[in-house]
Scaffold this active site. Structure first.
Site, mmCIF file in Angstrom:
data_model
loop_
_atom_site.group_PDB
_atom_site.id
_atom_site.type_symbol
_atom_site.label_atom_id
_atom_site.label_comp_id
_atom_site.label_asym_id
_atom_site.label_seq_id
_atom_site.Cartn_x
_atom_site.Cartn_y
_atom_site.Cartn_z
ATOM 1 N N ARG A 1 13.811 35.212 -9.037
ATOM 2 C CA ARG A 1 13.385 33.876 -9.462
ATOM 3 C C ARG A 1 11.995 33.973 -10.072
ATOM 4 O O ARG A 1 11.056 34.453 -9.451
ATOM 5 C CB ARG A 1 13.404 32.899 -8.284
ATOM 6 C CG ARG A 1 13.036 31.477 -8.686
ATOM 7 C CD ARG A 1 13.365 30.449 -7.629
ATOM 8 N NE ARG A 1 14.787 30.153 -7.532
ATOM 9 C CZ ARG A 1 15.472 29.394 -8.399
ATOM 10 N NH1 ARG A 1 14.858 28.872 -9.452
ATOM 11 N NH2 ARG A 1 16.756 29.174 -8.226
ATOM 12 N N HIS B 1 19.685 27.149 3.240
ATOM 13 C CA HIS B 1 19.400 28.137 2.191
ATOM 14 C C HIS B 1 19.457 29.566 2.746
ATOM 15 O O HIS B 1 19.971 30.471 2.095
ATOM 16 C CB HIS B 1 18.026 27.844 1.583
ATOM 17 C CG HIS B 1 17.555 28.901 0.641
ATOM 18 N ND1 HIS B 1 18.209 29.199 -0.534
ATOM 19 C CD2 HIS B 1 16.505 29.757 0.719
ATOM 20 C CE1 HIS B 1 17.575 30.187 -1.143
ATOM 21 N NE2 HIS B 1 16.538 30.538 -0.407
ATOM 22 N N ASN C 1 0.825 -1.217 0.000
ATOM 23 C CA ASN C 1 0.000 0.000 0.000
ATOM 24 C C ASN C 1 0.863 1.273 0.000
ATOM 25 O O ASN C 1 0.385 2.363 0.300
ATOM 26 C CB ASN C 1 -0.952 0.011 1.194
ATOM 27 C CG ASN C 1 -0.214 0.093 2.521
ATOM 28 O OD1 ASN C 1 1.022 0.121 2.554
ATOM 29 N ND2 ASN C 1 -0.960 0.135 3.602
ATOM 30 N N ASP C 2 2.173 1.136 -0.290
ATOM 31 C CA ASP C 2 3.133 2.233 -0.446
ATOM 32 C C ASP C 2 3.648 2.799 0.877
ATOM 33 O O ASP C 2 4.434 3.739 0.886
ATOM 34 C CB ASP C 2 2.559 3.382 -1.308
ATOM 35 C CG ASP C 2 3.658 4.205 -1.952
ATOM 36 O OD1 ASP C 2 4.716 3.628 -2.284
ATOM 37 O OD2 ASP C 2 3.481 5.432 -2.098
ATOM 38 N N ASP D 1 23.320 35.868 -6.028
ATOM 39 C CA ASP D 1 22.243 36.706 -5.511
ATOM 40 C C ASP D 1 22.678 37.405 -4.229
ATOM 41 O O ASP D 1 23.657 37.010 -3.583
ATOM 42 C CB ASP D 1 20.962 35.884 -5.264
ATOM 43 C CG ASP D 1 21.224 34.654 -4.411
ATOM 44 O OD1 ASP D 1 21.813 34.810 -3.321
ATOM 45 O OD2 ASP D 1 20.862 33.546 -4.836
ATOM 46 N N ASP E 1 27.756 29.392 -4.562
ATOM 47 C CA ASP E 1 26.316 29.285 -4.303
ATOM 48 C C ASP E 1 26.110 28.177 -3.286
ATOM 49 O O ASP E 1 26.948 27.282 -3.172
ATOM 50 C CB ASP E 1 25.554 28.965 -5.589
ATOM 51 C CG ASP E 1 24.104 29.457 -5.538
ATOM 52 O OD1 ASP E 1 23.651 29.856 -4.440
ATOM 53 O OD2 ASP E 1 23.435 29.436 -6.582
ATOM 54 N N LYS F 1 19.362 39.019 -8.481
ATOM 55 C CA LYS F 1 18.626 37.894 -9.084
ATOM 56 C C LYS F 1 17.149 37.919 -8.716
ATOM 57 O O LYS F 1 16.791 38.244 -7.589
ATOM 58 C CB LYS F 1 19.278 36.589 -8.585
ATOM 59 C CG LYS F 1 18.586 35.312 -9.018
ATOM 60 C CD LYS F 1 19.373 34.088 -8.578
ATOM 61 C CE LYS F 1 18.551 33.142 -7.753
ATOM 62 N NZ LYS F 1 19.240 31.924 -7.351
HETATM 63 C C1 R5P Z 1 18.586 29.853 -4.585
HETATM 64 O O1 R5P Z 1 18.207 30.909 -4.201
HETATM 65 C C2 R5P Z 1 19.911 29.276 -4.299
HETATM 66 O O2 R5P Z 1 20.814 30.168 -3.792
HETATM 67 C C3 R5P Z 1 20.470 28.658 -5.568
HETATM 68 O O3 R5P Z 1 20.926 29.676 -6.420
HETATM 69 C C4 R5P Z 1 19.447 27.844 -6.251
HETATM 70 O O4 R5P Z 1 18.952 26.890 -5.387
HETATM 71 C C5 R5P Z 1 20.014 27.186 -7.466
HETATM 72 O O5 R5P Z 1 19.005 26.510 -8.131
HETATM 73 P P1 R5P Z 1 19.097 26.313 -9.700
HETATM 74 O O6 R5P Z 1 20.413 25.637 -9.988
HETATM 75 O O7 R5P Z 1 17.905 25.439 -10.034
HETATM 76 O O8 R5P Z 1 18.986 27.646 -10.353
#
Ligand code: R5P
Length: 322
Positions: free
Chosen positions: A194, A130, A37-38, A169, A218, A192
């Site tokens: 998104r 993050h 049932n997963d 960013d 990053d 940046k």
């Molecule tokens: C997002 O704000 C993080 O700092 C990374 O830049 C992000 O997670 C990178 O994701 P992707 O490679 O999909 O652009």
């Protein structure tokens, strides 16, 4: 002193084994089954009674399965009378869901922190969230490590003349500044936005990058969309030598071949907080540094009640793992 007992879910057993090698303790066995049932069932196959249990599980795809394994491992440890349980989550993927930036959405980073707490974890050990304030989503103690010393040690062996560290960013600018300081380099950052999971726009780069060599820092690379956009802006500023570094090299979908084919990207440097999805996709210029000694040392210090914060200032724990 109570014994350390280490278990791993299915997310990244290799990292768990390397951490155990550092600690000179065996990786204890667990059995994870999926019913018809997963539903998932976890059984810990070693004695936990009155022990100091560490559960190693980065939240990598399939994230929901790995999260459920972690919650059940903790629940099983509680039922087995563990004295203390630390959830070792080298990559806490839900940290990206950290604010209400659209109507009627869940702040899942907080929700998952509550689930881990509710499952009974006494402590969390994690790396490069993050956003640093995600730390505050947890009501239990959190040791939040970063990989900056591990990355900086690698780059110190390189020719860093005329090089600048660039964060894609502004959110990452503080971390990039810290990293640049370790390497005695200047820093710059992208502006940046998104648009969607796969699409970002970088309007401009603040700082002097013209004609320089660049180290991009990053916290994670997922689709690679951020990097592709950043490389476009850097190219416009006369940059043709880029090294990309990140803590969490997710490299989802076609990210690795996509990034490996960009002429300006000379090298990709990441760590082993997450497993590489497919070795066959790895370009030859990908370097993976191990954070197992760092996590192992943090576990050792947690177990002995020693300072973990001093790991940030006195990185004499860094050892070669071969
Ligand atoms: C997002 O704000 C993080 O700092 C990374 O830049 C992000 O997670 C990178 O994701 P992707 O490679 O999909 O652009």
């Amino acid at each position: 002193m109570r014994d350390i007992v280490v278990f791993s879910g299915n997310a990244h057993r290799q990292l768990a084994e390397h951490i155990c090698q550092y600690l000179s303790v065996p990786l204890s066995q667990s059995t994870i089954n999926r019913f018809s049932n997963d539903c998932i069932q976890v059984q810990l196959n070693a004695n936990c009674r009155e022990t100091d249990v560490f559960l190693i599980q980065p939240l990598v795809p399939p994230v929901q399965d790995h999260l459920m394994e972690l919650l059940q491992m903790r629940d099983a440890a509680r039922g087995a009378s563990a004295a203390r349980t630390t959830a070792v989550i080298p990559y806490y993927s839900y940290a990206r869901s950290d604010k209400k930036d659209a109507p009627r959405i869940s702040i899942a980073g907080r929700l998952v922190a509550d689930l881990i707490d509710t499952a009974g974890a006494n402590r969390v050990l994690t790396m490069t969230l993050h956003a640093p304030q995600v730390h505050g989503f947890f009501r239990i103690p959190v040791d939040h490590l970063n990989a900056l010393h591990v990355l900086a040690r690698y780059f110190r062996g390189k020719d860093l003349a005329d090089t600048v560290v660039v964060s894609p960013d502004l959110g990452g600018a503080k971390e990039a500044t810290h990293f640049a300081r370790l390497l005695k380099l200047p820093v710059a950052a992208g502006i940046k936005r998104r648009i969607s999971d796969e699409k970002v726009v970088i309007d401009s780069i603040v700082g002097d990058v013209d004609g320089k060599k660049v180290i991009v820092l990053d916290e994670e690379i997922a689709t690679g969309g951020t990097l592709v956009e950043l490389v476009d802006r850097l190219r416009e500023r006369g940059v043709n030598h880029i090294t990309v570094s990140c803590t969490h090299g997710l490299f989802t979908g076609q990210a690795l071949p996509r990034l490996g084919s960009i002429a300006e990207v000379k090298e990709l440097v990441t760590t082993d907080t997450v497993p590489l999805s497919s070795q066959s996709q790895c370009p030859p210029n990908l370097t993976t540094l191990s954070v197992a000694p760092l996590l192992g040392e943090a576990i050792r210090r947690i177990h002995h009640g020693e300072s973990v914060s001093s790991l940030f200032t006195a990185p004499d724990w860094i050892v070669d793992t071969g």
